[in-house]
Every structure is written in C-alpha cells, then in structure tokens.
Enzyme design. Structure first.
Site, mmCIF file in Angstrom:
data_model
loop_
_atom_site.group_PDB
_atom_site.id
_atom_site.type_symbol
_atom_site.label_atom_id
_atom_site.label_comp_id
_atom_site.label_asym_id
_atom_site.label_seq_id
_atom_site.Cartn_x
_atom_site.Cartn_y
_atom_site.Cartn_z
ATOM 1 N N ASP A 1 -3.175 2.423 -5.916
ATOM 2 C CA ASP A 1 -1.995 2.468 -5.030
ATOM 3 C C ASP A 1 -1.877 1.257 -4.110
ATOM 4 O O ASP A 1 -1.104 1.276 -3.161
ATOM 5 C CB ASP A 1 -1.997 3.752 -4.200
ATOM 6 C CG ASP A 1 -3.218 3.871 -3.292
ATOM 7 O OD1 ASP A 1 -4.176 3.113 -3.489
ATOM 8 O OD2 ASP A 1 -3.200 4.737 -2.393
ATOM 9 N N GLU A 2 -2.625 0.195 -4.382
ATOM 10 C CA GLU A 2 -2.562 -1.011 -3.554
ATOM 11 C C GLU A 2 -2.560 -2.259 -4.431
ATOM 12 O O GLU A 2 -3.303 -2.331 -5.414
ATOM 13 C CB GLU A 2 -3.769 -1.107 -2.617
ATOM 14 C CG GLU A 2 -3.946 0.032 -1.647
ATOM 15 C CD GLU A 2 -5.200 -0.146 -0.806
ATOM 16 O OE1 GLU A 2 -5.337 -1.190 -0.149
ATOM 17 O OE2 GLU A 2 -6.067 0.756 -0.841
ATOM 18 N N ASP B 1 0.859 -1.188 0.000
ATOM 19 C CA ASP B 1 0.000 0.000 0.000
ATOM 20 C C ASP B 1 0.894 1.237 0.000
ATOM 21 O O ASP B 1 1.632 1.488 0.953
ATOM 22 C CB ASP B 1 -0.891 -0.020 1.245
ATOM 23 C CG ASP B 1 -1.928 1.093 1.253
ATOM 24 O OD1 ASP B 1 -1.952 1.889 0.298
ATOM 25 O OD2 ASP B 1 -2.700 1.173 2.228
#
Length: 403
Positions: free
Chosen positions: A107-108, A11
């Site tokens: 973003d993960e 993350d």
C-alpha cells in the site's frame, strides 16, 4: 550544483479496511477492523479504519484485546488476492506519471516525478491529481508526501492523514520535522529510541544537531545513517517499477485449527508448507542453500532452528525432509504445536546450481514433476492439485482467504 529531485511517497489510507468497505458501504461510519480468522486461531487485528484507531485499536493485537477497547468493533475477514488486485490498479495510475515507481509495500510507493513536471506541473500538483484520480477511479484515499529525497517524502505522507498532501522542502523540513519525537523518524525503532533517550536525545532535531561521532559510538553504522537522514542527506534513487531485488529468504507458515502432536499430523503439515516454499522458490527462480524451521506452542513459546543443505534445492521433498529432521532433533514431541513456519534461507539463483551430484537423475525427475504441478496450479488455481495426505485434513491447511 545538481538540481534537487522531486519525489512523492504515496501511502494508502487504512488500505485493507478501505478495500473491504467498498463492498460494505453500510459500515462506513462504524469502527471496522480486518482480522485473521478467530475460529482458526489467526485472531489478530491486521488493519483498522480511522474510527477504530480512535478507540485505540492497534495492529497487530489480539482480537479479544481490541474488542475490550471497542466492543462495537466490526470484524471483517481478509482477502489478500483482492488487495493485490487493487495494488496493481493503484500503481498503474502512478505509472501514468513516471516509470520510476518503487513499491515499498502493498500500500505504499515512491515516485520520482522530477522529469514529469514539464508535463503535469510541480510535485504538489501531481500529488493532488493522483489523490483525486485514486479517489474517483477506485474509491480509495491516500496521503502523499512531496520532498527532495525518499526519507522526507515518506515522512511527509505520515505527517497528515487521511487524504492529504504534505510538502517537505529544504526551506521547511527543520520547522516540520525537528520538533517531532525521535520515534517518528523513519527507521528509528523502539530500541534505538531508548538508547538515544539515555543520552538526552529525544527529538528528530536533537538527532540532527548531535555530533555524528556520538551517534556512531552509540548506534554504529545505524547512527551515521540516522544523522544523515535527519539532515536531509539521503540520496537513494527511486527504482523503476520493473526492478525487483532478489529475495534472500522465502518462507511460509500455518497456524493450525488445533494443536498438533502426532507424527502423522506433523508430516501432513510439513508436506503442505514445504510444497508452498518450494513452489515459491521455483517462481522466483531461486534455490535454498539451507532450511529454517520456526515452531510455536499453544503458550506462544517458540524455537527457531536452521540447517545447511549439501546442495541448494527448490524441491518439496528436500525441504520437507530437512524440516522434519530439524523438528525431530529439536522439538519435545510431547509439547503441542500451534504454528510451524518453514523458510528457505541463503538463496542462490537456480542457474548457478547446475553442479551435478549423486542424486541428479532423481532430482531431475522430481523437478519435472513439480514444475508440471506449477503449470497446472497457475492455470487452474492453487487448490486444483494437492497431495493425498493433505486432502480433507482438519488442521486448517487449506484455509485461505481468497477472493
């Protein structure tokens, strides 16, 4: 007994802000947030750095509210194209370790590194190596959870931030997770937390040690999933990076520079939005069986209406005409419009929609024209081709944060 998998959840830390700060190193020690355009009335906080977070700045909240909490907050515009470029670079690093990389958002990502340990070491070593590579090669940081399933790996990445690795194993997950409040459990939303609190369930440990039947009675199927997840029983696999689930809907919306009321402005707006939706549907090789329109006025009062189509479509005019009908039938024309979102719903594969109809010849010509437009835009950019009534509008239709 089957051997446990080793799954990472990576993350990125304050991703949008961190990417923006690469171009603004002078702001590294200041509270910074990425926001929509205040001038064009997209004035909400989209992301914030750790320092802004320490002042209580939250996403999404209005910019004016964030500035009350933190008067020195530095606001930067968003560049979504740039974030996508970094998304690709980050996941390319992940793919050096395994092909089982499943993005959860921009973003993960989850990584299944079970088979990679013979080459790169155990899960924690791989996680630490990935963190160092992302930092060295891209100038960004991430937090990583390492566990035997996806849920606990995700919770591991949330447990300690920024720039940290947390291992949640079969031996320690009760000690780490059970004391946490129920709201910290993945997929445990605000309403669920309120229902649980009414029967005295306040921590993750409370959920795990409750009778499954009680949770099912209280929350239905969600209760069973919650009980299984808190007890480490989730077994969802990490999908390969190339795997993509077909979307069930696809939409696009615009918040206008000024409220719109006239038929001409509404037609211009709906044409532009329908064109975006139709183009997206063709890109996904899908057609919409219905159209949904969401409208919001300047007082944030909103309505949502939808309508089924006679035949599925991915053509601009079909979507536009249906949306205009919905607006005409359901919206008080005296009420100014702040935002319109149009969504193609109940999507089906375009290959399944070969059934001819009375207008098939017209549709075929329209489709050839719109696919030709797609090719031009793909080659020269989205702004290279537009409709005459959209050019030089003052509604903010062409306001895009592109890098």
């Amino acid at each position: 007994m089957e051997k446990d998998r080793v799954i990472l959840h990576c993350d990125m830390n304050s991703f949008f802000c961190s990417v923006e700060l690469l171009s603004h190193p002078e702001l590294k020690d200041k509270p910074v947030a990425v926001s929509g355009s205040v001038e064009n009335r997209h004035g909400i906080i989209l992301a914030k750095n750790q320092l802004a977070k320490s002042y209580g700045v939250e996403t999404p909240e209005p910019v004016w509210q964030a500035l009350k909490k933190c008067p020195d907050l530095v606001l930067l515009p968003s560049h979504h194209g740039l974030y996508y470029e970094y998304y690709k670079k980050i996941n390319q690093i992940y793919l050096n370790y395994t092909d089982l990389v499943e993005p959860f958002s921009i973003d993960e990502s989850w990584l299944d590194v079970t088979a990679s340990q013979s080459l790169f070491g155990d899960g924690k070593k791989i996680a630490d190596e990935i963190r160092e590579r992302v930092k060295k090669e891209l100038g960004l940081t991430l937090s990583c959870g390492v566990s035997f399933n996806k849920i606990f790996a995700k919770m591991g990445s949330d447990y300690k931030k920024p720039d940290a690795t947390t291992v949640i194993s079969r031996d320690n997950y009760r000690d780490i997770l059970f004391p946490l409040p129920a709201r910290e459990m993945f997929f445990c939303g605000k309403k669920t937390v309120e229902k649980l609190a009414k029967v005295g369930i306040r921590t993750i440990g409370d959920i795990a040690t409750s009778e499954k039947s009680l949770l099912v009675k209280l929350l239905g199927k969600m209760g069973e999933e919650l009980w299984e997840n808190t007890n480490g029983l989730n077994s969802d696999p990490v999908m390969p990076f190339t795997h993509r689930e077909k979307p069930k809907s696809l939409g696009h919306g615009i918040t206008f520079r000024h409220d719109i009321t006239t038929d001409d402005d509404i037609a211009i707006a709906v044409t532009a939005i329908a064109d975006e939706v139709a183009s997206g549907l063709r890109y996904e090789k899908m057609k919409a069986s219905g159209v949904k329109v969401d409208i919001k006025d300047s007082y944030f009062k909103s309505i949502s209406r939808q309508k089924q189509l006679l035949t599925p479509t991915n053509l601009k005019d079909d979507i536009k005409n249906c949306a205009l009908d919905l607006i005409k039938e359901n919206w008080d024309r005296k009420s100014p419009i702040r935002l319109i979102t149009i969504t193609g719903i109940n999507l089906v594969d375009e290959d399944e929609c070969s059934q001819l109809n009375l207008f098939s010849e017209v549709d075929e010509k329209s489709e050839k024209v719109e696919r030709a437009m797609d090719e031009i835009r793909q080659k020269f950019g989205n702004s290279s081709l537009s409709f005459a009534n959209i050019l030089n509008n003052d509604l903010g239709i062409n306001d895009k944060n592109e890098h």
